[in-house]
Design an enzyme around this catalytic site. Structure first.
Site, short mmCIF file in Angstrom:
data_model
loop_
_atom_site.label_atom_id
_atom_site.label_comp_id
_atom_site.label_asym_id
_atom_site.label_seq_id
_atom_site.Cartn_x
_atom_site.Cartn_y
_atom_site.Cartn_z
N SER A 42 0.80 -1.23 0.00
CA SER A 42 0.00 0.00 0.00
C SER A 42 0.84 1.27 0.00
O SER A 42 0.33 2.34 -0.35
CB SER A 42 -0.94 0.02 1.21
OG SER A 42 -0.20 -0.07 2.42
N ASP A 332 -2.30 8.66 7.65
CA ASP A 332 -3.30 7.89 8.39
C ASP A 332 -2.58 7.01 9.40
O ASP A 332 -1.43 7.29 9.77
CB ASP A 332 -4.21 7.09 7.44
CG ASP A 332 -3.45 6.03 6.63
OD1 ASP A 332 -2.29 5.71 6.96
OD2 ASP A 332 -4.02 5.51 5.65
N HIS A 335 0.35 5.12 6.91
CA HIS A 335 1.01 5.63 5.71
C HIS A 335 1.48 7.07 5.85
O HIS A 335 0.77 7.89 6.42
CB HIS A 335 0.05 5.51 4.52
CG HIS A 335 -0.50 4.14 4.33
ND1 HIS A 335 -1.74 3.77 4.79
CD2 HIS A 335 0.05 3.04 3.75
CE1 HIS A 335 -1.95 2.49 4.50
NE2 HIS A 335 -0.88 2.03 3.87
#
Length: 368
Positions: A42, A332, A335
């Site tokens: 991600s 977040d 990340h």
């Protein structure tokens, strides 16, 4: 108007058109390398999870709030590390996701990254579908067959691919969504941190060798960052909400040390290729140790999310994020913000410290 004047006018118009093209494509013209292939999770996924049954998706606001085209599937408010590297390499646009790219567009490179993916196939399974490192390598093999068709034969494809940069960045989820999630996975009961790192590196090595067998010759192997300093880790395991979780970071360092050694092994054994290691752990350490010098004032909380320090889960659809995004190290629970990603990307491309990249940075690798 005389013929000489007409001729001059035509030449003048041609010169203007040429100048405008040079401006639109950048002063340096062609990129440093013809293509850039990206494997990861991600941290660099830019849309491959959008169309699969996964909880690990980011194709909604506030993700992409600062990205020119809005939400794309990037787990950030804006650009990722590989977006920054693509810019520095001189590409006119960001590398497209495997899920969307078609035809001759693959010749510029493909992003195969998938959120929640790991080196191990089972990693991240509690979040639903994802494309593991092995699956990403298989997708790359499919791309190679298309490159052969486009260029006409295998020799032409091999000569083309050997010029490209290959970026591999997996392993974070093998800890975050596997080893340190004992309610879902057995690995922490089966392996010590040293044993687990060795198991991961063995499988990682096999998959990287497959990339080599299918044309990769300039490879960037990215170390794991400081997972134990993420808002999620701080919210769940830090006694004061600011001290990084030592047991997680220690396990990450064991993996990174073995990965750096793997670079030496590859460079010794595969002499017609060049492998480099990016020290993301060390780069992030400098951001956490002296955040003010990089413009960060908040290092222990996400810009959006849920729970303590926005550290329990990722951003909710439509959630209003913080306004001072460039002051936050984390976007977040897991990340980094675009501001942090840009710094990591720049230091990966042009090493700021001797420890940032080994044995050379991406800029030098591209020039080989």
């Amino acid at each position: 108007m005389t013929s000489e004047q007409k001729k001059w006018l035509v030449m003048h118009v041609i010169a203007i058109i040429f100048a405008l093209k040079m401006v639109s494509f950048g002063v340096n013209g062609d990129p440093q390398v013809p293509c850039y292939f990206i494997f990861g999770d991600s941290l660099v996924d830019n849309g491959n999870n959008n169309g699969i049954a996964s909880l690990a998706r980011a194709n909604y606001l506030p993700y992409g709030i600062d990205f020119p085209s809005g939400p794309t599937g990037r787990f950030s408010n804006g650009r990722t590390v590989v977006d920054t590297v693509a810019e520095l390499l001189g590409f006119d646009d960001y590398i497209p996701p495997y899920a969307n790219v078609r035809g001759e567009a693959i010749l510029g490179g493909v992003n195969y990254a998938s959120a929640a993916a790991g080196i191990r196939d089972e990693t991240g399974q509690q979040l639903g579908a994802r494309i593991s490192f092995g699956g990403q390598v298989n997708n790359y093999k499919n791309t190679v067959s298309q490159v052969v068709d486009i260029l006409g034969d295998e020799d032409s494809a091999a000569n083309y691919l050997r010029q490209c940069i290959y970026s591999v960045g997996l392993g974070s989820n093998d800890y975050l969504n596997n080893y340190f999630m004992p309610n879902y996975y057995q690995t922490s009961r089966q392996f010590t941190p040293e044993q687990y790192a060795s198991v991961l590196i063995q499988q990682y090595s096999q998959l990287v060798r497959e990339l080599y067998n299918y044309g990769a010759r300039k490879l960037v192997l990215n170390g794991i960052g400081q997972i134990g300093c993420s808002p999620n880790a701080l919210a769940q395991n830090s006694p004061d909400g600011t001290t990084c979780v030592a047991k997680i970071n220690s396990a990450n360092q064991i993996f990174n040390n073995q990965l750096r050694s793997l670079v030496d092994t590859f460079n010794r054994e595969l002499t017609d290729a060049k492998f480099i290691y990016i020290n993301n752990y060390g780069i992030f350490q400098s951001l956490i140790s002296s955040p003010q010098s990089y413009g960060f004032t908040v290092t222990n909380a996400g810009c959006c999310g849920v729970g303590k320090n926005n550290g329990q889960i990722t951003c909710l659809p439509g959630q209003t994020p913080c306004q001072d995004r460039d002051a936050h190290l984390f976007w977040d629970a897991f990340h980094p913000t675009e501001a942090a990603n840009v710094i990591v990307g720049r230091r990966s491309y042009n090493a700021q410290s001797a420890s940032d990249a080994y044995p050379m940075d991406i800029n030098r690798l591209a020039q080989l």
